[in-house]
Design a protein around this motif. Structure first.
Motif, PDB file in Angstrom:
ATOM      1  N   GLY A 161      -9.395  -3.942  -0.369  1.00 42.80           N
ATOM      2  CA  GLY A 161      -9.844  -2.627   0.050  1.00 42.80           C
ATOM      3  C   GLY A 161      -9.292  -1.401  -0.730  1.00 42.80           C
ATOM      4  N   ARG A 162      -9.295  -0.234   0.068  1.00 43.23           N
ATOM      5  CA  ARG A 162      -8.841   0.980  -0.559  1.00 43.23           C
ATOM      6  C   ARG A 162      -7.489   1.161  -0.331  1.00 43.23           C
ATOM      7  NH1 ARG A 162      -7.918   5.983   1.268  1.00 43.23           N
ATOM      8  NH2 ARG A 162      -8.903   5.554   3.477  1.00 43.23           N
ATOM      9  N   MET A 163      -6.817   0.594   0.680  1.00 38.10           N
ATOM     10  CA  MET A 163      -5.715   0.565   1.168  1.00 38.10           C
ATOM     11  C   MET A 163      -4.808  -0.724   1.245  1.00 38.10           C
ATOM     12  SD  MET A 163      -4.935   3.860   2.027  1.00 38.10           S
ATOM     13  CE  MET A 163      -3.495   3.511   2.775  1.00 38.10           C
ATOM     14  N   VAL A 164      -5.373  -1.741   1.409  1.00 34.71           N
ATOM     15  CA  VAL A 164      -4.691  -3.047   1.441  1.00 34.71           C
ATOM     16  C   VAL A 164      -5.444  -4.052   0.723  1.00 34.71           C
ATOM     17  CG1 VAL A 164      -3.440  -2.576   3.642  1.00 34.71           C
ATOM     18  CG2 VAL A 164      -5.931  -3.515   3.659  1.00 34.71           C
ATOM     19  N   ARG A 165      -4.979  -5.342   0.605  1.00 35.16           N
ATOM     20  CA  ARG A 165      -5.741  -6.365  -0.006  1.00 35.16           C
ATOM     21  C   ARG A 165      -5.404  -7.748   0.791  1.00 35.16           C
ATOM     22  NH1 ARG A 165      -3.043  -9.363  -4.004  1.00 35.16           N
ATOM     23  NH2 ARG A 165      -0.840  -8.453  -4.189  1.00 35.16           N
ATOM     24  N   TYR A 166      -6.491  -8.499   0.927  1.00 34.48           N
ATOM     25  CA  TYR A 166      -6.220  -9.740   1.913  1.00 34.48           C
ATOM     26  C   TYR A 166      -6.340 -10.874   0.905  1.00 34.48           C
ATOM     27  CZ  TYR A 166      -7.129  -6.395   5.640  1.00 34.48           C
ATOM     28  OH  TYR A 166      -7.242  -5.215   6.553  1.00 34.48           O
ATOM     29  N   LEU A 167      -5.241 -11.793   1.033  1.00 38.37           N
ATOM     30  CA  LEU A 167      -5.328 -13.135   0.065  1.00 38.37           C
ATOM     31  C   LEU A 167      -6.056 -14.364   0.900  1.00 38.37           C
ATOM     32  CD1 LEU A 167      -1.890 -12.834  -1.512  1.00 38.37           C
ATOM     33  CD2 LEU A 167      -3.890 -11.769  -2.278  1.00 38.37           C
ATOM     34  N   SER A 205       0.771  -1.223  -0.070  1.00 40.91           N
ATOM     35  CA  SER A 205       0.092  -0.069   0.017  1.00 40.91           C
ATOM     36  C   SER A 205       0.872   1.300  -0.079  1.00 40.91           C
ATOM     37  CB  SER A 205      -1.001   0.060   1.289  1.00 40.91           C
ATOM     38  OG  SER A 205      -0.197   0.152   2.543  1.00 40.91           O
ATOM     39  N   ILE A 206       2.063   1.244   0.465  1.00 41.13           N
ATOM     40  CA  ILE A 206       2.912   2.513   0.687  1.00 41.13           C
ATOM     41  C   ILE A 206       3.682   2.539  -0.667  1.00 41.13           C
ATOM     42  CG2 ILE A 206       4.747   3.453   1.861  1.00 41.13           C
ATOM     43  CD1 ILE A 206       4.049   2.071   4.484  1.00 41.13           C
ATOM     44  N   THR A 207       4.122   1.721  -1.062  1.00 41.12           N
ATOM     45  CA  THR A 207       4.789   1.595  -2.319  1.00 41.12           C
ATOM     46  C   THR A 207       4.123   1.528  -3.384  1.00 41.12           C
ATOM     47  OG1 THR A 207       5.336  -0.647  -2.410  1.00 41.12           O
ATOM     48  CG2 THR A 207       6.792   0.407  -1.339  1.00 41.12           C
ATOM     49  N   LEU A 257     -15.983   0.364   6.287  1.00 38.82           N
ATOM     50  CA  LEU A 257     -14.905  -0.128   5.663  1.00 38.82           C
ATOM     51  C   LEU A 257     -15.417  -0.869   4.400  1.00 38.82           C
ATOM     52  CD1 LEU A 257     -12.629  -1.178   8.471  1.00 38.82           C
ATOM     53  CD2 LEU A 257     -12.557   0.884   7.206  1.00 38.82           C
ATOM     54  N   ARG A 258     -14.991  -0.458   3.035  1.00 36.29           N
ATOM     55  CA  ARG A 258     -15.467  -1.223   2.015  1.00 36.29           C
ATOM     56  C   ARG A 258     -14.428  -2.006   1.433  1.00 36.29           C
ATOM     57  NH1 ARG A 258     -19.735   2.774  -1.524  1.00 36.29           N
ATOM     58  NH2 ARG A 258     -21.094   3.107   0.280  1.00 36.29           N
ATOM     59  N   PHE A 259     -14.832  -3.196   0.762  1.00 36.76           N
ATOM     60  CA  PHE A 259     -14.050  -4.156  -0.103  1.00 36.76           C
ATOM     61  C   PHE A 259     -14.610  -4.688  -1.087  1.00 36.76           C
ATOM     62  CE2 PHE A 259     -13.258  -4.219   4.726  1.00 36.76           C
ATOM     63  CZ  PHE A 259     -11.620  -4.152   5.056  1.00 36.76           C
ATOM     64  N   VAL A 260     -13.927  -5.261  -1.841  1.00 38.14           N
ATOM     65  CA  VAL A 260     -14.380  -5.684  -3.182  1.00 38.14           C
ATOM     66  C   VAL A 260     -13.918  -7.160  -3.145  1.00 38.14           C
ATOM     67  CG1 VAL A 260     -14.466  -5.985  -5.651  1.00 38.14           C
ATOM     68  CG2 VAL A 260     -14.465  -3.653  -4.490  1.00 38.14           C
ATOM     69  N   VAL A 315      -7.777 -12.072   8.960  1.00 42.56           N
ATOM     70  CA  VAL A 315      -7.850 -10.778   8.261  1.00 42.56           C
ATOM     71  C   VAL A 315      -8.063  -9.929   9.220  1.00 42.56           C
ATOM     72  CG1 VAL A 315      -9.224  -9.659   6.493  1.00 42.56           C
ATOM     73  CG2 VAL A 315      -8.613 -11.940   6.070  1.00 42.56           C
ATOM     74  N   ASP A 316      -6.895  -9.080   9.515  1.00 42.72           N
ATOM     75  CA  ASP A 316      -7.054  -7.832  10.438  1.00 42.72           C
ATOM     76  C   ASP A 316      -7.520  -6.668   9.882  1.00 42.72           C
ATOM     77  OD1 ASP A 316      -6.949  -6.306  12.493  1.00 42.72           O
ATOM     78  OD2 ASP A 316      -4.949  -6.157  12.653  1.00 42.72           O
ATOM     79  N   LEU A 317      -8.902  -6.393   9.986  1.00 42.78           N
ATOM     80  CA  LEU A 317      -9.536  -5.041   9.164  1.00 42.78           C
ATOM     81  C   LEU A 317      -9.051  -3.771   9.636  1.00 42.78           C
ATOM     82  CD1 LEU A 317     -13.209  -6.492   9.062  1.00 42.78           C
ATOM     83  CD2 LEU A 317     -11.334  -6.703   7.332  1.00 42.78           C
ATOM     84  N   ALA A 318      -8.261  -3.897  10.806  1.00 47.15           N
ATOM     85  CA  ALA A 318      -7.650  -2.565  11.380  1.00 47.15           C
ATOM     86  C   ALA A 318      -6.332  -1.980  10.298  1.00 47.15           C
ATOM     87  CB  ALA A 318      -7.116  -2.694  12.754  1.00 47.15           C
ATOM     88  N   LEU A 319      -6.095  -2.907   9.585  1.00 52.49           N
ATOM     89  CA  LEU A 319      -5.003  -2.432   8.634  1.00 52.49           C
ATOM     90  C   LEU A 319      -5.474  -1.530   7.536  1.00 52.49           C
ATOM     91  CD1 LEU A 319      -2.980  -5.687   8.262  1.00 52.49           C
ATOM     92  CD2 LEU A 319      -2.322  -3.655   9.711  1.00 52.49           C
ATOM     93  N   GLU A 320      -6.944  -1.755   7.216  1.00 50.72           N
ATOM     94  CA  GLU A 320      -7.607  -1.006   6.111  1.00 50.72           C
ATOM     95  C   GLU A 320      -7.966   0.314   6.657  1.00 50.72           C
ATOM     96  OE1 GLU A 320      -9.220   0.112   2.657  1.00 50.72           O
ATOM     97  OE2 GLU A 320      -7.914  -1.325   3.196  1.00 50.72           O
ATOM     98  N   GLY A 321      -8.572   0.463   8.146  1.00 51.01           N
ATOM     99  CA  GLY A 321      -8.892   1.926   8.488  1.00 51.01           C
ATOM    100  C   GLY A 321      -9.366   1.599   9.979  1.00 51.01           C
ATOM    101  N   PRO A 322     -10.130   2.823  10.620  1.00 49.87           N
ATOM    102  CA  PRO A 322     -10.621   2.640  12.238  1.00 49.87           C
ATOM    103  C   PRO A 322     -11.491   1.506  12.133  1.00 49.87           C
ATOM    104  CG  PRO A 322     -11.454   4.424  10.652  1.00 49.87           C
ATOM    105  CD  PRO A 322     -10.477   3.942   9.685  1.00 49.87           C
ATOM    106  N   ALA A 323     -10.968   0.403  13.120  1.00 55.13           N
ATOM    107  CA  ALA A 323     -11.870  -0.553  13.215  1.00 55.13           C
ATOM    108  C   ALA A 323     -12.497  -0.787  14.630  1.00 55.13           C
ATOM    109  CB  ALA A 323     -10.980  -1.835  12.979  1.00 55.13           C
ATOM    110  N   TRP A 324     -12.445   0.198  15.497  1.00 54.93           N
ATOM    111  CA  TRP A 324     -12.967   0.200  16.773  1.00 54.93           C
ATOM    112  C   TRP A 324     -14.330  -0.224  16.878  1.00 54.93           C
ATOM    113  CZ3 TRP A 324     -16.520   3.574  18.254  1.00 54.93           C
ATOM    114  CH2 TRP A 324     -16.940   4.725  17.557  1.00 54.93           C
ATOM    115  N   LYS A 325     -14.991  -0.105  15.752  1.00 52.83           N
ATOM    116  CA  LYS A 325     -16.392  -0.610  15.750  1.00 52.83           C
ATOM    117  C   LYS A 325     -16.734  -1.893  15.271  1.00 52.83           C
ATOM    118  CE  LYS A 325     -18.588   3.987  15.182  1.00 52.83           C
ATOM    119  NZ  LYS A 325     -19.416   4.806  14.128  1.00 52.83           N
ATOM    120  N   ILE A 326     -15.692  -2.447  14.916  1.00 54.93           N
ATOM    121  CA  ILE A 326     -15.698  -3.995  14.502  1.00 54.93           C
ATOM    122  C   ILE A 326     -15.396  -5.080  15.547  1.00 54.93           C
ATOM    123  CG2 ILE A 326     -14.493  -5.651  12.915  1.00 54.93           C
ATOM    124  CD1 ILE A 326     -13.993  -3.270  10.894  1.00 54.93           C
TER     125      ILE A 326
END
Length: 449
Positions: A338-344, A319-321, A425-428, A363-374
Motif C-alpha cells: 500500500g501507500r503506507m505499509v506492505r503485507y507479506l 513506514s515511519i523510518t 484504500l489502494r494496494f498493489v 491483514v489488518d487494513l486499518a494500518l493503511e488508512g481509515p477502515a471504518w467502511k471495511i
C-alpha cells in the motif's frame, strides 16, 4: 654502304628470331588469368604441372616423373603430365608437429612437483615440531602426550608419520622442501614449543626450590651449558619451566606430602561423593508450584500474542523510518503493498479485513488508512496448486481489481501488479515469481507420479 646494310639486316633477323622464340614459349605455357577474389576449387592437370614446376626443388621431391634435364619452358608429354599429376596429387605425409597441449604437458611434466599443494593432515609446522621433539626426548609416547599439534593425532599416527619421514624418500623430500619454505618467525615460534630434554631438566633441578632465582640466574645456566640446552632457549623460557617443575614438586629438594588419612576432604569430587542426595530433597509446596505454573502460562500467552502482532509493528516501523526490507525472501509468496505499509503473504491463504479485539485476522487494513467502511472479514486471498492467486469477496462492499468490481460472494484471479482497491484504500499485489515457479514444478512432479 653495302656492308652496313648487311649488318643491319642481320640484326633485324636476329631480333625477329628472338621474338618468334618468345612467342613460341608464351604459346607453350599460356598466362593464367586470375581474379582478386579467392575461390577454393580443385586444380586441373596442367595447373598442377605448372605449380609443381614453379615450386622450389625442396618441395618438389614428390614430382619424380619430371626429368631434371628438361627445360621449364618446353612442353611436357602427356605421359609425363600424368606422372606429375599423380605424384602431386598423392599427399605427402606431414612431419609430426607436437600440438600445443602436448607441448604444455611435456613442459609441465618436466617442472618440479608442487611441494606445498597437498601434504594431508600433517602440515610443515607439525613435521618440524615432531622432528625437534623426537630429537629432544627420543620417545614418541612423550611427544604424543606433551606436544600440541595442529590436529589431534593419536600415537599410531605419530609413529607412522615418523617412520615415513625416516624411510619414505618421497614423503621425506616433500616434507623437507615444505619446511624450508616456512617463514623464519613461524620457525622461531615452533622452536619455542620444543619439549625439554632430561639433561635440561637435570640442570634446572639444581636450582633450589627455596631460592628465588632471577632471569640472570637462568642466563648464567645458558652460558655455562650451551651444548645441553636447545639453541632457541631463553632465560624466560627456563624460568617458566622451572616454575612448573616447582608447582608439581619435581625439583630435587622437594618431597611429595603423604595423603591425609581419615575423612579429610581432598577435592570437590570427594566432597560430592560424601553428600547424601536423599537429604537434599526439599518438601514440595503445591501452592507455590500452582502459582508458578499459572504465571508460566500467562507469560507464554503474552509471548504468543506479541509474536502474532510483530509483523504489524514491523510494518509501522518500516513506514515511519522508510527503511523497508526487500519485498521477497525465501518464504514470501506475494506482497500486498500500500501507500503506507506492505503485507507479506507467507501462507497459502490469508484473510483481509478490520481487526478488533474479538476478531483477529491476517491483514489488518486499518494500518493503511481509515477502515471504518471495511468489514471485519472483507476477503480471502488463496493460492491454488497450479500457482494462481484468487481473491474472494466475503464483505458487504465490493472489491475492485484493476478497476473491475468483485461483488460479495464472488472471486477473481489476481495477477502480478494487479491493483486492489477496498473502500478507497489502494494496494498493489506483487507475486514472487521464483517461488511460484518452484511450487508449479513440484505440483507437476506430483501429478506425473
Amino acid at each position: 654502304m653495302a656492308s652496313g646494310t648487311a649488318s643491319r639486316s642481320e640484326d633485324e633477323e636476329s631480333l625477329a628470331g628472338q621474338k618468334r622464340s618468345s612467342s613460341q614459349v608464351s604459346g607453350a605455357i599460356p598466362k593464367r588469368r586470375s581474379s582478386s577474389r579467392f575461390i577454393k576449387r580443385k586444380k586441373f592437370d596442367d595447373e598442377l604441372v605448372e605449380s609443381s614446376l614453379a615450386k622450389s626443388s625442396s618441395r618438389a621431391k614428390g614430382a619424380s616423373g619430371v626429368e631434371p634435364g628438361r627445360c621449364s619452358g618446353s612442353e611436357p608429354s602427356s605421359s609425363e603430365k600424368k606422372k606429375v599429376s599423380k605424384s602431386v596429387s598423392t599427399p605427402v605425409a606431414p612431419s609430426p608437429v607436437p600440438t600445443p597441449g602436448l607441448a604444455k604437458r611435456m613442459k609441465k611434466s618436466k617442472q618440479p612437483l608442487q611441494v606445498t599443494k597437498d601434504l594431508g593432515r600433517w602440515k610443515p609446522a607439525d613435521d618440524l615440531l615432531l622432528i625437534n621433539a623426537v630429537l629432544q626426548t627420543n620417545d614418541l609416547t612423550s611427544v604424543h602426550l606433551g606436544v600440541k599439534f595442529s590436529c589431534r593425532f593419536n600415537l599410531r599416527e605419530i609413529q607412522e608419520r615418523w617412520y615415513a619421514l625416516l624411510y619414505d624418500p618421497i614423503i621425506s623430500k616433500l616434507a623437507c622442501q615444505a619446511m624450508r619454505q616456512l617463514h623464519p618467525e613461524a620457525i622461531a615460534a615452533i622452536q619455542s614449543k620444543v619439549l625439554f630434554s632430561k639433561a635440561e631438566e637435570q640442570l634446572l633441578n639444581k636450582v633450589g626450590s627455596t631460592s628465588q632465582p632471577t632471569l640472570d640466574t637462568f642466563q648464567d645456566l645458558l652460558h655455562k651449558h650451551p651444548d645441553v640446552f636447545y639453541p632457541s632457549r631463553t632465560a624466560k623460557a627456563l624460568q617458566l619451566h622451572w616454575q612448573l617443575m616447582k608447582q608439581y614438586y619435581l625439583l630435587d629438594d622437594q618431597t611429595v606430602q603423604p595423603l591425609p588419612k581419615g575423612d579429610q576432604v581432598l577435592n570437590f569430587s570427594d566432597a560430592e561423593d560424601m553428600l547424601d542426595d536423599s537429604k537434599l530433597k526439599d518438601v514440595r509446596d503445591e501452592v507455590l508450584e500452582h502459582e508458578l505454573t499459572v504465571a508460566d502460562r500467562r507469560q507464554k500467552r503474552e509471548i504468543r500474542q506479541l509474536e502474532q502482532e510483530l509483523h504489524k509493528w514491523q510494518v509501522l516501523v518500516d513506514s515511519i523510518t522508510g527503511m523497508s526490507s526487500p519485498d521477497f525472501d525465501s518464504q514470501t509468496l506475494a506482497v500486498l503493498r500500500g501507500r503506507m505499509v506492505r503485507y507479506l503473504m507467507r501462507s497459502r491463504e490469508i484473510t483481509l479485513g478490520r481487526a478488533t479485539k474479538d476478531n483477529q485476522i491476517d491483514v489488518d487494513l486499518a494500518l493503511e488508512g481509515p477502515a471504518w467502511k471495511i468489514s471485519r472479514k472483507q476477503g480471502v486471498i488463496k493460492l491454488k496448486n497450479n500457482g494462481d492467486f484468487f481473491i474472494a469477496n466475503e464483505g458487504r462492499r465490493p472489491i475492485y481489481i484493476d478497476g473491475r468490481p468483485v461483488l460479495g460472494g464472488n472471486k477473481w484471479k489476481l495477477n502480478n501488479n494487479s491493483v486492489v482497491e477496498i473502500a478507497s484504500l489502494r494496494f498493489v499485489f506483487l507475486i514472487n515469481q521464483d517461488l511460484i515457479a518452484l511450487i508449479k514444478a513440484e505440483a507437476a512432479k506430483m501429478a506425473q507420479q
